[in-house]
Motif scaffolding. Structure first.
Motif, PDB file in Angstrom:
ATOM      1  N   CYS A 309      -0.756   8.676   1.255  1.00 18.35           N
ATOM      2  CA  CYS A 309       0.634   8.226   1.403  1.00 18.35           C
ATOM      3  C   CYS A 309       1.417   8.440   0.114  1.00 18.35           C
ATOM      4  O   CYS A 309       2.590   8.831   0.144  1.00 18.35           O
ATOM      5  N   LEU A 310       0.774   8.203  -1.024  1.00 18.24           N
ATOM      6  CA  LEU A 310       1.452   8.434  -2.297  1.00 18.24           C
ATOM      7  C   LEU A 310       1.727   9.920  -2.497  1.00 18.24           C
ATOM      8  O   LEU A 310       2.758  10.301  -3.067  1.00 18.24           O
ATOM      9  N   ALA A 313       4.761  10.702  -0.517  1.00 16.13           N
ATOM     10  CA  ALA A 313       5.954  10.216  -1.211  1.00 16.13           C
ATOM     11  C   ALA A 313       6.370  11.183  -2.316  1.00 16.13           C
ATOM     12  O   ALA A 313       7.571  11.426  -2.523  1.00 16.13           O
ATOM     13  N   ALA A 389      10.400   7.318  -0.030  1.00 13.55           N
ATOM     14  CA  ALA A 389       9.259   7.146  -0.922  1.00 13.55           C
ATOM     15  C   ALA A 389       8.835   5.692  -1.040  1.00 13.55           C
ATOM     16  O   ALA A 389       7.636   5.382  -1.091  1.00 13.55           O
ATOM     17  N   VAL A 390       9.808   4.781  -1.054  1.00  9.96           N
ATOM     18  CA  VAL A 390       9.468   3.358  -1.132  1.00  9.96           C
ATOM     19  C   VAL A 390       8.673   2.935   0.098  1.00  9.96           C
ATOM     20  O   VAL A 390       7.699   2.173   0.010  1.00  9.96           O
ATOM     21  N   TRP A 392       6.729   4.826   1.900  1.00 12.77           N
ATOM     22  CA  TRP A 392       5.373   5.371   1.787  1.00 12.77           C
ATOM     23  C   TRP A 392       4.513   4.507   0.877  1.00 12.77           C
ATOM     24  O   TRP A 392       3.316   4.310   1.123  1.00 12.77           O
ATOM     25  N   VAL A 393       5.109   3.969  -0.183  1.00 13.97           N
ATOM     26  CA  VAL A 393       4.364   3.078  -1.079  1.00 13.97           C
ATOM     27  C   VAL A 393       3.959   1.801  -0.343  1.00 13.97           C
ATOM     28  O   VAL A 393       2.853   1.278  -0.532  1.00 13.97           O
ATOM     29  N   ALA A 396       1.037   2.641   1.775  1.00 15.31           N
ATOM     30  CA  ALA A 396      -0.144   2.759   0.908  1.00 15.31           C
ATOM     31  C   ALA A 396      -0.691   1.376   0.581  1.00 15.31           C
ATOM     32  O   ALA A 396      -1.918   1.163   0.560  1.00 15.31           O
ATOM     33  N   GLY A 397       0.203   0.415   0.336  1.00 16.54           N
ATOM     34  CA  GLY A 397      -0.232  -0.944   0.046  1.00 16.54           C
ATOM     35  C   GLY A 397      -0.954  -1.585   1.214  1.00 16.54           C
ATOM     36  O   GLY A 397      -1.950  -2.305   1.027  1.00 16.54           O
TER      37      GLY A 397
END
Length: 420
Positions: A309-310, A313, A389-390, A392-393, A396-397
Motif C-alpha cells: 500500500c505504501l 501511495a 496517498a493518505v 493508502w497509508v 497500510a495501518g
C-alpha cells in the motif's frame, strides 16, 4: 538440453505441478480447474451482459450485486451445518445442478427485480458451495500436507481463471447476446462436469470432536458461533482479505485517476498477481505446519500488504515511468503478502476448528471472507480512492495492526485433529 527443448519442458513441468499424481488430489484439482474456468468465463462478461443485453443500468447492476453479496455472507454457516448433517459430497451433488440452473436463469431475466432475486439465489448457492467444498477437502485429504494441497488447488484455480477470462475475450469482442449466453451455458456445463466428477468420490468420514475446548455445544461438538477465539481469528483474517478489493477496485481506479502511470499498468499488475499465485502459492505454504506458524505467516504477510500500500501511495509522486515502477513493485510485494496470508488462513481455519463440525466452522470463516469482499470496495474507495496517498497509508495501518494481532489471538491454542 537445447534451448527449444528446455522451453518445451517448462510448460510440461508446470502441468505436472498443477495436476498431482495422487488420484484424490488430482480429481480435486480437476474439479477446481473446471470450476475456475467457468468462473472466469462468467465474471469476465457478466456486467456487460447485464447492461448491454438485459438492459440494466450500471448503477442497478452494482446495487443488485451488492445485495446479492450481502445475502451470500449469511449462506456459509447454514450450508456448513447442513453439510455436517448430510455429508459434504451429498450436498454438493445437489448444489452443482442448482448453480447451473441459476447461471442459465440469467438468460431469461428482463427486469431489475428478477435480476436481484436470481443474483441473490445464485450467490447464496455459490458461497454455500464454497464452504461445503472446503469442508469436503478438510475431511477428504490427510491432515499432513493439507495446506500444501490447498495451495496447489489455489494455483490451479488461478490458472483456470486466466484460461476462462481469455476465452471470454471472444464473447467480449463479439459483444452479442448469443456470445454472452454461450459463456453462461459453458459455465453451467462446468458445474455439471464438476458434479459428475464428485460421483467418483466417497463420502469422507466425520472425525470425533475434541474435548475440553471453548465453544462446545451440549451435544459434545463445538459451535463455531460460540467459539470466541475462532470468531476473533475470523475477524482479523477478514481484515487481511480487504487486499482483494485493493487489487481489483482500488488499484485500477488509483492508477487511472491518481497517478501518471499508463492505463496499461492495470493489466500488467493483474498479470503479475496471477502469475505469482500460480507459480509460488505452493512454495509460500512451506513452513506453515501448525497454528503458531500459520499466525506468524499471516503477520508477515500483513506487513507485506502494508508495504504494498505504501508503494502504491508513492506512485502519486513522479513521472509516468516512476509511477509504473512503484505500482509494479507494490503489486509484487502485495502478492507475496497475499500468498502468505492465504496459506496461514487455511491452517488457522482448519486447525482451530472442531473436526466434527468442519462444515459449520468453514462456513463461519468463509463468511468472514465474504463479508470483507462485500464491504471491501467501499472501504478502499473511502480511503485510497477518495483521499489518495493518505488513504493508502490508512489501509497500510489496518493491515499492519490486524496481521500482527493474530499470533496473540491464537496464543495457547493447540491444533486439533482433522478428519482424514
Amino acid at each position: 538440453m537445447t534451448s527449444s527443448t528446455a522451453a518445451a519442458a517448462r510448460p510440461r513441468a508446470l502441468v505436472r505441478r498443477l495436476l498431482p499424481t495422487d488420484p484424490l488430489l488430482r480429481r480435486l484439482a480437476l474439479m477446481t480447474l473446471v470450476n475456475a474456468v467457468g468462473d472466469g468465463l462468467f465474471v469476465t462478461v457478466n456486467v456487460l451482459f447485464f447492461t448491454r443485453s438485459i438492459g440494466l443500468t450500471p448503477g442497478s447492476v452494482a446495487l443488485g450485486l451488492t445485495v446479492a453479496g450481502v445475502c451470500g455472507v449469511f449462506a456459509g454457516v447454514p450450508m456448513g451445518r447442513l453439510a455436517d448433517r448430510t455429508g459434504s459430497r451429498r450436498l454438493l451433488l445437489v448444489l452443482g445442478p442448482l448453480e447451473a440452473a441459476a447461471v442459465l436463469g440469467y438468460a431469461f431475466v428482463h427486469s431489475f427485480a428478477a435480476f436481484v432475486a436470481l443474483a441473490c439465489a445464485a450467490t447464496v448457492l455459490s458461497r454455500g458451495a464454497v464452504a461445503v467444498r472446503s469442508a469436503l477437502i478438510a475431511r477428504a485429504l490427510p491432515a499432513e500436507g493439507q495446506v500444501r494441497s490447498r495451495a496447489l488447488l489455489r494455483s490451479v484455480a488461478n490458472a483456470g481463471l486466466v484460461v476462462g477470462s481469455g476465452g471470454a475475450a471472444l464473447a467480449l469482442q463479439a459483444d452479442s447476446y448469443a456470445g454472452y449466453v454461450t459463456m453462461l451455458v459453458l459455465d453451467a456445463v462446468g458445474f455439471l462436469v464438476v458434479t459428475a466428477l464428485l460421483t467418483g468420490l466417497a463420502e469422507p468420514a466425520t472425525a470425533l470432536p475434541r474435548k475440553g475446548v471453548e465453544g462446545r455445544s451440549a451435544g459434545g461438538r463445538r459451535t463455531a458461533l460460540r467459539d470466541r477465539r475462532y470468531l476473533l481469528v475470523t475477524a482479523l483474517h477478514a481484515v487481511l482479505e480487504l487486499q482483494l478489493a485493493v487489487l481489483t477496485v482500488g488499484l485500477p481506479l488509483w492508477i487511472v485517476l491518481g497517478t501518471e502511470a499508463p492505463a496499461a499498468t492495470v493489466a500488467a499488475v493483474n498479470v503479475v498477481n496471477c502469475l505469482l499465485v500460480v507459480l509460488f502459492q505452493v512454495r509460500a505454504s512451506r513452513g506453515v505446519t501448525d497454528v503458531p506458524s500459520a499466525a506468524r505467516a499471516c503477520a508477515r504477510g500483513a506487513l507485506l500488504l502494508a508495504a504494498g500500500c505504501l508503494g502504491y501511495a508513492a506512485a502519486r509522486y513522479g513521472p509516468a515511468w516512476a509511477a509504473a515502477a512503484a505500482l509494479l513493485a507494490g503489486a509484487l510485494v502485495h502478492t507475496l503478502g497475499e500468498l502468505l496470508t492465504s496459506a496461514g488462513g487455511w491452517t488457522l481455519s482448519l486447525d482451530l476448528a472442531d473436526a466434527g463440525a468442519h462444515g459449520e466452522y468453514q462456513g463461519v470463516f468463509l463468511s468472514g471472507q465474504a463479508g470483507a469482499h462485500v464491504i471491501g470496495p467501499l472501504v478502499v474507495t473511502l480511503t485510497a480512492v477518495d483521499h489518495g496517498a493518505v488513504g493508502w497509508v490508512v489501509l497500510a495501518g489496518l493491515f499492519a495492526l490486524a496481521g500482527p494481532a493474530l499470533p496473540a489471538a491464537v496464543r495457547g491454542s493447540a491444533s486439533g485433529p482433522r478428519a482424514s
